[in-house]
Every structure is written in C-alpha cells, then in structure tokens.
Design a protein around this motif. Structure first.
Motif, PDB file in Angstrom:
ATOM      1  N   ALA A   1       6.603   3.834 -23.572  1.00 44.93           N
ATOM      2  CA  ALA A   1       7.544   4.052 -24.670  1.00 44.93           C
ATOM      3  C   ALA A   1       8.662   3.014 -24.638  1.00 44.93           C
TER       4      ALA A   1
ATOM      5  N   MET B   1       4.782   2.903 -28.505  1.00 38.18           N
ATOM      6  CA  MET B   1       5.821   3.895 -28.217  1.00 38.18           C
ATOM      7  C   MET B   1       5.286   5.314 -28.445  1.00 38.18           C
TER       8      MET B   1
ATOM      9  N   GLY C   1       2.877   6.181 -25.711  1.00 37.69           N
ATOM     10  CA  GLY C   1       3.600   6.431 -24.470  1.00 37.69           C
ATOM     11  C   GLY C   1       4.200   7.830 -24.425  1.00 37.69           C
ATOM     12  N   LEU C   2       4.807   8.261 -25.546  1.00 37.80           N
ATOM     13  CA  LEU C   2       5.394   9.593 -25.589  1.00 37.80           C
ATOM     14  C   LEU C   2       4.319  10.682 -25.481  1.00 37.80           C
TER      15      LEU C   2
END
Length: 371
Positions: A103, A354, A357-358
């Motif tokens: 992220a 991002m 990643g989250l």
C-alpha cells in the motif's frame, strides 16, 4: 579545542534517516493541503492555467514577489522522496507487513505519476476542414514566432523567451530581432502618430499590455520588435500579434515572413477529415450531437475511424476528442482536442497496487486471528 567534523557518509545517513522519518510527512501534508486550497481559490481570480503554473507546476512561489515559498513540484518531490526512503529504509520486511508495504508503494507511485504527468503531458487542438489533412497539433498555451518561407517553416522562437530588451538572431539569416515590448495579452489600438522607423502594420497600429484573461486560450499574445540586418528600407520597427498579419521582408531576392501564433507539434501520423456530421435539435439550429469521420494515415497504412462526443480515438499514445466545430459558408471544420500523457498509467498502477496491498493486509490479519 576544535569540534570534530562528521564524515560525509555519516552526514548522509543522518540526512536520509531524517527524510525517512514520519515528522517530515507530518509537515509536508498540511503544506500540500494549504497549497491545494490556495491554488484552487486562485483559479477564480487568475484562471486555471495561470494558477496551475504558479502554484502546482512550480518549484518556488514568490509571496509578495519577495518571500520564496516551496511550490508544488518542490513539495511533491520531497513527499515522494520521503516516502521512497521510508519504504526502503524503514519498512519491516516480514510476512505481517507485506500488505502495508505494498500500500505504501502504491501511494508512492501515485505521487510519482502526478509529477511525471505534470512534466510530460501535452494538450492541444487541431482544426481540420472537410477534405483536408493535418499532421500537427496547435498547443493550447505556448506561442511561437515562426520564420516562414513559402509554406516551409524554417525556425521558431518560443514567445516565452522574447522578453523586452532581449535580442535574437534569426537562424540562417544575417538578421537580428530586438524585442521592444512583449505581452501575453495585447490591446490593439490605432497609432496616433507615425515616424520613419515604423514598418508595415506598425505604421497604423500599436500594441500595449492588457490584463490577462482567465481563460488563457482567449489571450491575444503579441510583441513590438526592431528588425535589423535586412536592408535600409526594411530595417525598422514591426508589430506581430496572434492570428494577425505577418511581417514580410526579402534578402537576396528570397522572400521571408515572420508570424506569431500557437506552437505546433508534429504528429507521428496524419488525420484526414472525410466528413463532419452534425445533428440539430428539431426545429432549431442548435447542435444536438456531432461526429467526425476521419482517415488515419501512418506511413503506408491508412484506415477509417469515427471520433464522436464521449467516444475519442486513441492511437500511438495520443487521444483525439471531438471538441467543437466551425461552420462556415464554404465548408464545415471539425475541432479535435489532442492529448498525450506518457505517465498516465502510473497512477492507475499505483491505485491497483495500493488496493491489492490493503486487501492483502486484511487477509493476512484475518488469517492471523483465525483459531
């Protein structure tokens, strides 16, 4: 007793650690938010283009023309550098932190993409009459003084470099151009008196600076200049302004012209307008919809395409939008907006990374909580 001097590597390590610390981001975030707020408000008074160049696409902002403050490029560059150093030096490279690290990398790409797009993006337009072919784009904001012989463009002088008091040599000719006055937006008025040094339009017209329009495309740029090195009859003071007549002179039997206009960028392909189609609202002359049927010529290849409202043409990194049209008694002309942004994929990639990643962070956290 003299104080010992720290080794260069030690000083570099301290500087990188400081830049990677959270306190730098804590200072930069409010500064960026304040810059966005001020720049947004300034658009109301200065116009979009001037505000964007003054606050967002600048290294330094001069407050009251005296106090230097960091501009958009400086703040975004420091922010991206801090994120990069934090990502490389401060990240915990273990399983539980993989999602958060991804992220952070996505956020870094968002900032890098914004800087790259701001530096590399190109916007312009092309006006094509039916049956004609265009191979260049006119820039929305940049202006040039062009040296032309017949239909051949010999050289260009960027208008931004033509400031009062500067002297420029015309490439390939023993001629000098001394700028007496230049204006981003000129007021054109009748000249009350003339002298023997005035030539061409300058005998009856004069230019003076006017307040810039909020819409930069509505400005009429121009300049007053002294030409020397041509001949006793042609040397003198001329004026040029956007979309106005050219300044003509001859050297050794060769005819030349100086013109002031929007900068032109060549396209790697050509666009031919075969037909412009306009549909009006019933009983009126107001356009309901319109589109352009074009042929793209790229080397030995040619193929038809249609450009219509909300359906642009994308080819070789360029996007061609149906922007407007010009209807004359002789023929119809289409106006296409042309944009190119070599860095536009970076923000999309950053957003994707991002988001992944989250999601990965949530998955690993849930997996760790499972009994």
């Amino acid at each position: 007793m003299s104080r010992p001097v720290a080794p260069p590597l030690y000083r570099l390590k301290r500087a990188t650690n400081w830049l990677a610390s959270p306190r730098v981001l804590h200072w930069l975030l409010p500064a960026l938010m304040l810059l966005i707020a001020v720049g947004t408000v300034a658009q109301k008074y200065d116009g979009l283009y001037v505000a964007e160049k003054t606050y967002f696409s600048s290294l330094i902002i001069w407050l009251f023309d005296v106090i230097p403050l960091p501009g958009g490029y400086t703040l975004m560059g420091l922010f991206a550098l801090s994120l990069l150093l934090k990502f490389l030096l401060k990240s915990e490279w273990k399983r539980q932190r993989i999602g958060i690290n991804l992220a952070h990398f996505g956020v870094l790409l968002l900032f890098v993409g914004g800087i790259v797009s701001s530096l590399l993006a190109e916007d312009g337009s092309m006006t094509i009459p039916e049956g004609a072919t265009m191979r260049s784009v006119h820039d929305f904001h940049k202006r040039d003084v062009m040296l032309v012989q017949g239909s051949a463009l010999l050289a260009t002088l960027p208008a931004d470099t033509l400031r009062a008091g500067t002297t420029h040599k015309l490439p390939g000719l023993p001629v000098q151009l001394e700028v007496l006055e230049a204006c981003r937006n000129c007021r054109i008025a009748a000249r009350e008196s003339a002298d023997d040094a005035l030539r061409s339009m300058a005998r009856g017209m004069m230019l003076s600076p006017a307040a810039p329009e909020k819409n930069d495309e509505a400005n009429t740029g121009g300049m007053t200049f002294r030409l020397t090195g041509v001949s006793a009859e042609a040397d003198g003071t001329y004026i040029l302004f956007e979309d106005g007549p050219t300044a003509k002179f001859s050297i050794d039997g060769q005819d030349y012209e100086l013109a002031y206009g929007k900068s032109q960028r060549p396209l790697p392909f050509a666009v031919e307008l075969k037909d412009f189609v306009r549909t009006n609202y019933p009983g009126t002359n107001n356009a309901k919809a319109y589109h352009s049927d074009v042929i793209i010529h790229d080397g030995m290849l040619s193929w038809p395409a249609r450009i219509e409202m909300n359906q642009p043409l994308r080819y070789r990194g360029y996007t061609l939008y149906q922007s407007a049209f010009i209807d004359t008694p002789e023929k119809e002309m289409t106006v296409l907006a042309v944009s190119r942004d070599d860095g536009q994929f970076i923000p999309y990639l950053g957003t994707l990374i991002m988001g992944l990643g989250l999601l990965l962070h949530l998955f690993i956290r849930k997996a760790g909580e499972a009994p």
